[in-house]
Structure formats: structure tokens, C-alpha cells
Design a protein around this motif. Structure first.
Motif, mmCIF file in Angstrom:
data_model
loop_
_atom_site.group_PDB
_atom_site.id
_atom_site.type_symbol
_atom_site.label_atom_id
_atom_site.label_comp_id
_atom_site.label_asym_id
_atom_site.label_seq_id
_atom_site.Cartn_x
_atom_site.Cartn_y
_atom_site.Cartn_z
ATOM 1 N N GLU A 94 0.833 -1.205 0.000
ATOM 2 C CA GLU A 94 0.000 0.000 0.000
ATOM 3 C C GLU A 94 0.867 1.254 0.000
ATOM 4 O O GLU A 94 0.565 2.230 -0.706
ATOM 5 C CB GLU A 94 -0.924 0.002 1.215
ATOM 6 C CG GLU A 94 -1.827 1.229 1.271
ATOM 7 C CD GLU A 94 -2.731 1.243 2.491
ATOM 8 O OE1 GLU A 94 -3.515 2.195 2.624
ATOM 9 O OE2 GLU A 94 -2.636 0.304 3.309
ATOM 10 N N VAL B 149 0.714 4.488 -2.484
ATOM 11 C CA VAL B 149 0.504 5.852 -1.980
ATOM 12 C C VAL B 149 1.626 6.761 -2.465
ATOM 13 O O VAL B 149 1.389 7.883 -2.937
ATOM 14 C CB VAL B 149 0.422 5.854 -0.443
ATOM 15 C CG1 VAL B 149 0.484 7.281 0.101
ATOM 16 C CG2 VAL B 149 -0.861 5.173 0.021
ATOM 17 N N TRP B 150 2.859 6.289 -2.351
ATOM 18 C CA TRP B 150 4.001 7.107 -2.792
ATOM 19 C C TRP B 150 3.907 7.382 -4.293
ATOM 20 O O TRP B 150 4.129 8.498 -4.754
ATOM 21 C CB TRP B 150 5.308 6.395 -2.460
ATOM 22 C CG TRP B 150 6.534 7.240 -2.708
ATOM 23 C CD1 TRP B 150 7.154 8.072 -1.836
ATOM 24 C CD2 TRP B 150 7.264 7.341 -3.949
ATOM 25 N NE1 TRP B 150 8.234 8.688 -2.425
ATOM 26 C CE2 TRP B 150 8.321 8.257 -3.722
ATOM 27 C CE3 TRP B 150 7.126 6.752 -5.196
ATOM 28 C CZ2 TRP B 150 9.241 8.581 -4.719
ATOM 29 C CZ3 TRP B 150 8.036 7.079 -6.201
ATOM 30 C CH2 TRP B 150 9.079 7.979 -5.951
ATOM 31 N N GLN C 227 1.225 7.406 -6.248
ATOM 32 C CA GLN C 227 0.125 8.328 -6.558
ATOM 33 C C GLN C 227 0.489 9.759 -6.171
ATOM 34 O O GLN C 227 0.145 10.714 -6.858
ATOM 35 C CB GLN C 227 -1.141 7.884 -5.828
ATOM 36 C CG GLN C 227 -2.361 8.762 -6.052
ATOM 37 C CD GLN C 227 -3.077 8.486 -7.363
ATOM 38 O OE1 GLN C 227 -2.531 7.857 -8.249
ATOM 39 N NE2 GLN C 227 -4.305 8.953 -7.487
ATOM 40 N N ARG C 228 1.201 9.905 -5.063
ATOM 41 C CA ARG C 228 1.516 11.227 -4.536
ATOM 42 C C ARG C 228 2.651 11.900 -5.297
ATOM 43 O O ARG C 228 2.630 13.114 -5.516
ATOM 44 C CB ARG C 228 1.884 11.095 -3.055
ATOM 45 C CG ARG C 228 2.197 12.407 -2.351
ATOM 46 C CD ARG C 228 2.438 12.165 -0.874
ATOM 47 N NE ARG C 228 1.200 11.785 -0.208
ATOM 48 C CZ ARG C 228 1.118 11.077 0.916
ATOM 49 N NH1 ARG C 228 2.230 10.627 1.475
ATOM 50 N NH2 ARG C 228 -0.035 10.815 1.465
ATOM 51 N N PHE D 70 -6.137 4.230 -4.485
ATOM 52 C CA PHE D 70 -5.230 5.363 -4.290
ATOM 53 C C PHE D 70 -5.783 6.667 -4.858
ATOM 54 O O PHE D 70 -5.108 7.692 -4.813
ATOM 55 C CB PHE D 70 -3.869 5.050 -4.927
ATOM 56 C CG PHE D 70 -3.276 3.763 -4.458
ATOM 57 C CD1 PHE D 70 -2.791 3.644 -3.173
ATOM 58 C CD2 PHE D 70 -3.239 2.654 -5.291
ATOM 59 C CE1 PHE D 70 -2.254 2.442 -2.717
ATOM 60 C CE2 PHE D 70 -2.715 1.452 -4.857
ATOM 61 C CZ PHE D 70 -2.218 1.340 -3.561
ATOM 62 N N VAL E 179 -5.687 9.759 -2.598
ATOM 63 C CA VAL E 179 -4.405 10.185 -2.034
ATOM 64 C C VAL E 179 -4.063 11.575 -2.569
ATOM 65 O O VAL E 179 -4.158 11.836 -3.772
ATOM 66 C CB VAL E 179 -3.281 9.194 -2.409
ATOM 67 C CG1 VAL E 179 -1.920 9.734 -1.986
ATOM 68 C CG2 VAL E 179 -3.548 7.836 -1.755
#
Length: 232
Positions: free
Chosen positions: A94, A98-99, A101-102, A224, A227
Motif C-alpha cells: 500500500e 501511496v508514494w 500516486q503522490r 489510491f 491520495v
């Protein structure tokens, strides 16, 4: 594992020897998401060769990350399930998403379009709550794609769940969704919306008005999608 060793006692290096072989994290994504059979795992990693998938599954089994068992009802079918050690990797998988997508620009992500992967993910995340309490068939059409990637059907049955078809299942279609693959992928990833795509003419919805009006909700979207993005 098939790859070489880092020859370091550091736990990061030791874990990397197991987890950083090509396709392993992506395969773990599918296992964490609940896929247990070889063919379902293949649909989640469509660009991974069957031979390499088989090898990575063997590697993860040898590392104690998953177990392989034959179905009692069909000994010829194997199921792959994460062990306690494998389930500990879920937050790591996960965190990768997240990383990504961000920090990775949307334009970069949208250069890698894959109709099969997109539809497989959409099938998995589809939210049936706002949909009719009867069977619904939704056809997605990507007119610009090659014929084999152009037509997809989501068959939603309140009793049996959601099935993805690449061949016409032969039932009446409740909603036709015609759009380009880039737009649909952007919506799925949270970079765009159904309303914006319809208003701009990039998406055409034909059929059930209740299904059309609730599409943004029943799509479910990528895990995601919400995010906060720091990259443009």
C-alpha cells in the motif's frame, strides 16, 4: 531466489533479495487484493509471462510468503494464499501505491495504458450499493483501441458478484459507456471525473439513466484515487 545476493546482513538488503525481483511487488499487489488462482493473477499482471509468474510464485512460496494448495473439489486447480508473513507485506505494498500516486506525475502514469488491467481493477473495486438490486450489464467501448481491447462487459449480479467479460455475454446491456482509454484510466486514478468527461464530450453514456447518473459512485475508483497528489 533467482536474482543475485547483495551479500549484506542488513535486513533491508535481505528483504530486498526477496521482494525486489522484477514483478514481485506487483504480484504481491494482486495477492494482497485477494486474487488466489493462477489465471486471476495473470489477469492482474497481463504483461508478465506465465513462466515468470510461475517462477515468482515458487520463489515466494520458498520464502514463506505464500502457500500453495490444491482445491478439494478440483485437485488440478491450485490456490495461492498469503501466509502470516505475507500478510505483513500488505502495508508495504500500500505504501508503494501511496508514494506513486503522490509523487509521480499523472502524465507519466497515463503513458502506460492497459485496458485489461484497468477493467480487472474496475471489476474488483466496483461498488454495487448504488446499483439496482438485479442483474446489470455495463458495456465499455474504447473506440480507438485494437479490436481485441475495444469491448468489455461488467456483469453485475447481486447474488454472485461482479464478472469481467471480454466477449459478449449475450444479455441485454443496461448501460453503454463509450470513451477513450486514457480518459477512463484518468477517472479511475482520480485525475478526472465522469461529469467532466461527459460535459466535455470525451465520454458518452447511453442507456439506464440511474446507472449513468451514479457512475462516479459505483465505479469505486482506485484505492489510491483519494491520495493527495504532490506531483502535478
Amino acid at each position: 531466489m533467482a536474482q543475485g545476493t547483495y551479500r549484506q546482513f542488513c535486513p533491508v538488503a535481505m528483504a530486498a533479495e526477496i521482494l525486489c525481483a522484477r514483478w514481485t511487488i506487483v504480484l504481491l499487489r494482486e495477492l494482497v487484493a485477494g486474487s488466489t488462482r493462477f489465471n486471476d493473477l495473470r489477469r492482474g499482471v497481463p504483461r508478465m509471462s506465465p513462466a515468470l509468474l510461475s517462477q515468482r510464485l515458487k520463489d515466494l512460496e520458498a520464502a514463506g510468503v505464500l502457500t500453495r494448495t490444491a482445491l478439494a473439489t478440483d485437485p488440478g486447480v491450485q490456490e495461492y494464499r498469503l501466509t502470516a508473513a505475507g500478510r505483513e507485506l500488505a502495508p508495504i505494498v500500500e505504501a508503494f501505491g501511496v508514494w506513486g500516486q503522490r509523487r509521480i506525475e499523472a502524465e507519466v502514469s497515463l503513458q502506460h495504458l492497459d485496458a485489461q488491467l484497468l477493467m480487472w481493477d474496475m471489476r474488483r473495486q466496483l461498488n454495487t450499493t448504488p446499483m439496482p438490486r438485479r442483474r446489470s450489464l455495463i458495456q465499455f467501448v474504447y473506440p480507438e483501441r485494437p479490436l481485441g481491447e475495444r469491448h468489455w462487459w461488467l456483469d453485475v449480479d447481486p447474488e454472485t458478484g461482479v464478472d469481467l467479460c471480454s466477449l459478449d455475454p449475450g444479455f441485454d446491456v443496461d448501460l453503454y459507456v463509450s470513451t477513450d482509454l486514457r480518459t477512463m484510466t484518468a477517472i479511475w486514478m482520480g485525475h478526472d471525473t465522469v461529469r467532466a468527461a461527459v460535459d466535455s464530450g470525451r465520454m458518452l453514456l447511453t442507456g439506464s439513466k440511474p446507472l449513468a447518473s451514479a457512475m462516479q459512485t459505483w465505479l469505486g475508483l482506485s484505492p489510491f484515487a483519494k491520495v493527495e497528489r504532490l506531483a502535478s
